[in-house]
Motif scaffolding. Sequence first.
Motif, mmCIF file in Angstrom:
data_model
loop_
_atom_site.group_PDB
_atom_site.id
_atom_site.type_symbol
_atom_site.label_atom_id
_atom_site.label_comp_id
_atom_site.label_asym_id
_atom_site.label_seq_id
_atom_site.Cartn_x
_atom_site.Cartn_y
_atom_site.Cartn_z
ATOM 1 N N GLU A 17 -8.059 -9.140 8.566
ATOM 2 C CA GLU A 17 -8.126 -9.194 6.636
ATOM 3 C C GLU A 17 -7.350 -8.188 6.413
ATOM 4 O OE1 GLU A 17 -8.596 -10.363 3.127
ATOM 5 O OE2 GLU A 17 -9.167 -11.717 4.792
ATOM 6 N N ARG A 18 -7.605 -6.893 7.173
ATOM 7 C CA ARG A 18 -6.675 -5.731 6.895
ATOM 8 C C ARG A 18 -5.269 -6.043 6.844
ATOM 9 N NH1 ARG A 18 -7.373 0.113 9.964
ATOM 10 N NH2 ARG A 18 -5.696 1.055 8.845
ATOM 11 N N LEU A 19 -4.968 -6.918 7.617
ATOM 12 C CA LEU A 19 -3.257 -7.252 7.652
ATOM 13 C C LEU A 19 -2.966 -7.733 6.298
ATOM 14 C CD1 LEU A 19 -0.449 -7.597 9.008
ATOM 15 C CD2 LEU A 19 -1.541 -9.766 9.755
ATOM 16 N N TRP A 20 -3.820 -8.740 6.183
ATOM 17 C CA TRP A 20 -3.545 -9.622 4.793
ATOM 18 C C TRP A 20 -3.592 -8.796 3.478
ATOM 19 C CZ3 TRP A 20 -1.131 -13.035 6.607
ATOM 20 C CH2 TRP A 20 -1.395 -13.738 7.940
ATOM 21 N N ARG A 21 -4.445 -7.881 3.467
ATOM 22 C CA ARG A 21 -4.731 -7.075 2.435
ATOM 23 C C ARG A 21 -3.467 -6.055 2.115
ATOM 24 N NH1 ARG A 21 -10.112 -6.410 3.945
ATOM 25 N NH2 ARG A 21 -9.871 -4.550 4.940
ATOM 26 N N ALA A 22 -2.817 -5.531 3.369
ATOM 27 C CA ALA A 22 -1.853 -4.872 3.449
ATOM 28 C C ALA A 22 -0.681 -5.412 2.973
ATOM 29 C CB ALA A 22 -1.452 -4.166 4.998
ATOM 30 N N LEU A 23 -0.329 -6.691 3.270
ATOM 31 C CA LEU A 23 0.775 -7.599 2.887
ATOM 32 C C LEU A 23 0.681 -7.967 1.477
ATOM 33 C CD1 LEU A 23 1.057 -9.927 6.170
ATOM 34 C CD2 LEU A 23 2.504 -8.161 5.158
ATOM 35 N N GLY B 256 -0.462 -6.093 -0.560
ATOM 36 C CA GLY B 256 -0.164 -4.697 -1.434
ATOM 37 C C GLY B 256 1.409 -4.379 -1.531
ATOM 38 N N VAL B 257 2.127 -5.360 -0.792
ATOM 39 C CA VAL B 257 3.644 -4.750 -0.838
ATOM 40 C C VAL B 257 4.140 -5.140 -2.080
ATOM 41 C CG1 VAL B 257 5.834 -5.606 0.296
ATOM 42 C CG2 VAL B 257 3.600 -5.303 1.533
ATOM 43 N N ASP B 258 4.804 -4.113 -2.669
ATOM 44 C CA ASP B 258 5.726 -4.669 -3.932
ATOM 45 C C ASP B 258 6.979 -4.082 -3.800
ATOM 46 O OD1 ASP B 258 5.250 -1.701 -4.511
ATOM 47 O OD2 ASP B 258 5.119 -1.883 -6.618
ATOM 48 N N GLN B 259 7.946 -4.504 -4.615
ATOM 49 C CA GLN B 259 9.629 -4.012 -4.356
ATOM 50 C C GLN B 259 9.768 -2.734 -4.344
ATOM 51 O OE1 GLN B 259 11.949 -6.658 -3.732
ATOM 52 N NE2 GLN B 259 13.007 -4.901 -3.174
ATOM 53 N N ARG B 260 9.244 -1.996 -5.303
ATOM 54 C CA ARG B 260 9.306 -0.785 -5.662
ATOM 55 C C ARG B 260 9.043 0.282 -4.234
ATOM 56 N NH1 ARG B 260 7.085 3.051 -10.008
ATOM 57 N NH2 ARG B 260 7.986 4.869 -9.650
ATOM 58 N N GLU B 261 7.752 0.029 -4.019
ATOM 59 C CA GLU B 261 7.211 0.677 -3.070
ATOM 60 C C GLU B 261 8.086 0.369 -1.626
ATOM 61 O OE1 GLU B 261 3.109 0.934 -0.472
ATOM 62 O OE2 GLU B 261 3.065 1.109 -2.743
ATOM 63 N N PHE B 262 8.332 -0.886 -1.472
ATOM 64 C CA PHE B 262 9.122 -1.073 -0.175
ATOM 65 C C PHE B 262 10.497 -0.351 -0.243
ATOM 66 C CE2 PHE B 262 11.665 -4.069 2.430
ATOM 67 C CZ PHE B 262 10.956 -4.214 3.291
ATOM 68 N N THR B 263 11.164 -0.546 -1.341
ATOM 69 C CA THR B 263 12.514 0.125 -1.207
ATOM 70 C C THR B 263 12.454 1.379 -1.259
ATOM 71 O OG1 THR B 263 13.222 -1.628 -3.000
ATOM 72 C CG2 THR B 263 14.256 0.407 -2.866
ATOM 73 N N VAL B 264 11.400 2.290 -1.556
ATOM 74 C CA VAL B 264 11.031 3.758 -1.474
ATOM 75 C C VAL B 264 10.942 3.834 0.184
ATOM 76 C CG1 VAL B 264 9.819 5.671 -1.678
ATOM 77 C CG2 VAL B 264 10.545 4.220 -3.788
ATOM 78 N N ALA B 265 10.240 3.145 0.720
ATOM 79 C CA ALA B 265 9.924 3.043 2.193
ATOM 80 C C ALA B 265 11.158 2.980 2.970
ATOM 81 C CB ALA B 265 8.742 1.945 2.690
ATOM 82 N N VAL B 266 11.911 2.120 2.679
ATOM 83 C CA VAL B 266 13.453 1.885 3.169
ATOM 84 C C VAL B 266 14.191 3.105 3.171
ATOM 85 C CG1 VAL B 266 15.481 0.648 3.211
ATOM 86 C CG2 VAL B 266 13.266 -0.450 2.996
ATOM 87 N N GLY B 267 14.007 3.699 1.944
ATOM 88 C CA GLY B 267 14.889 4.903 1.741
ATOM 89 C C GLY B 267 14.362 6.042 2.695
ATOM 90 N N ALA B 268 12.819 6.238 2.797
ATOM 91 C CA ALA B 268 12.315 7.280 3.614
ATOM 92 C C ALA B 268 12.886 7.111 5.073
ATOM 93 C CB ALA B 268 10.803 7.395 3.589
ATOM 94 N N MET B 269 12.991 5.799 5.464
ATOM 95 C CA MET B 269 13.339 5.247 6.940
ATOM 96 C C MET B 269 14.666 5.785 7.056
ATOM 97 S SD MET B 269 12.352 4.153 9.822
ATOM 98 C CE MET B 269 11.076 3.049 9.806
ATOM 99 N N ALA B 270 15.507 5.592 5.998
ATOM 100 C CA ALA B 270 16.880 6.058 6.043
ATOM 101 C C ALA B 270 17.121 7.443 6.374
ATOM 102 C CB ALA B 270 17.570 5.818 4.627
ATOM 103 N N VAL B 271 16.118 8.107 5.968
ATOM 104 C CA VAL B 271 16.266 9.703 6.475
ATOM 105 C C VAL B 271 16.095 9.909 8.070
ATOM 106 C CG1 VAL B 271 15.163 11.827 6.095
ATOM 107 C CG2 VAL B 271 15.643 10.326 4.210
ATOM 108 N N ILE B 272 15.098 9.039 8.371
ATOM 109 C CA ILE B 272 14.755 9.269 10.044
ATOM 110 C C ILE B 272 15.910 8.694 10.628
ATOM 111 C CG2 ILE B 272 13.418 8.240 11.949
ATOM 112 C CD1 ILE B 272 11.075 8.248 9.484
ATOM 113 N N VAL B 273 16.633 7.379 10.308
ATOM 114 C CA VAL B 273 17.804 6.827 11.011
ATOM 115 C C VAL B 273 18.815 7.656 10.886
ATOM 116 C CG1 VAL B 273 19.273 4.923 11.037
ATOM 117 C CG2 VAL B 273 16.766 4.716 10.980
ATOM 118 N N ALA B 274 19.197 8.353 9.797
ATOM 119 C CA ALA B 274 20.168 9.112 9.425
ATOM 120 C C ALA B 274 20.134 10.342 10.624
ATOM 121 C CB ALA B 274 20.519 9.729 8.018
ATOM 122 N N ALA B 275 19.236 11.068 10.664
ATOM 123 C CA ALA B 275 18.787 12.129 11.293
ATOM 124 C C ALA B 275 19.007 11.859 12.694
ATOM 125 C CB ALA B 275 17.286 12.709 11.437
ATOM 126 N N ALA B 276 18.625 10.489 13.189
ATOM 127 C CA ALA B 276 18.714 10.166 14.560
ATOM 128 C C ALA B 276 20.367 9.852 14.958
ATOM 129 C CB ALA B 276 18.252 8.871 15.126
#
Length: 177
Positions: free
Chosen positions: A51-57, A59-79
């Motif tokens: 159930e925890r998985l379904w609740r997490a899914l 809660g996914v919204d476009q704005r938060e997802f896009t910001v998460a992708v931006g945060a990951m961009a920093v990690i990938v750029a650093a690599a």
Amino acid sequence: MSQKTQDLSPAVTFGLLAAWALHDAEEVAFGPRWIRDHLPELRKRFPGAPERLWRALEGVDQREFTVAVGAMAVIVAAASVRGHRTGGRSAFFQGAVDGFGLHGLMHLAQAAAVRGYTPGSATSPFIVVPYALWARGRLRRAGRLRPTDARGVASGLTAAGAATVLSHLVARRLVRH
């Protein structure tokens, strides 16, 4: 240019960032909406999922997802930068390449499990997996590829998972506060 980067094209190291950006553009464009539209069907098809998985899914919204992708961009750029500075020798860079390739395979497995499209599955067979295999081949030919074993694969998946969780935690904190 230093000797250590002379014989390894920047396409290998910065190619990680480029391939990742193309792949994640697909995820940003389709991810949250696809999840929202398919959640009832997924719940029915996979009743044993926690159930925890379904609740997490839910809660996914476009704005938060896009910001998460931006945060990951920093990690990938650093690599990518670390890979370039070390001529591809960096364990961080090579782990990111491996994790990215495995991430692509996971997208393909997800698409197979739902018997259709899932966000990320369109670019995985044409960008993600081919880039990872190509980059590993270039690193091997340059004599810089670290040996890979089951422990390394598990470590790469763990690091990729941790980076994903961290990116989403950062996004949640930034968007909701």
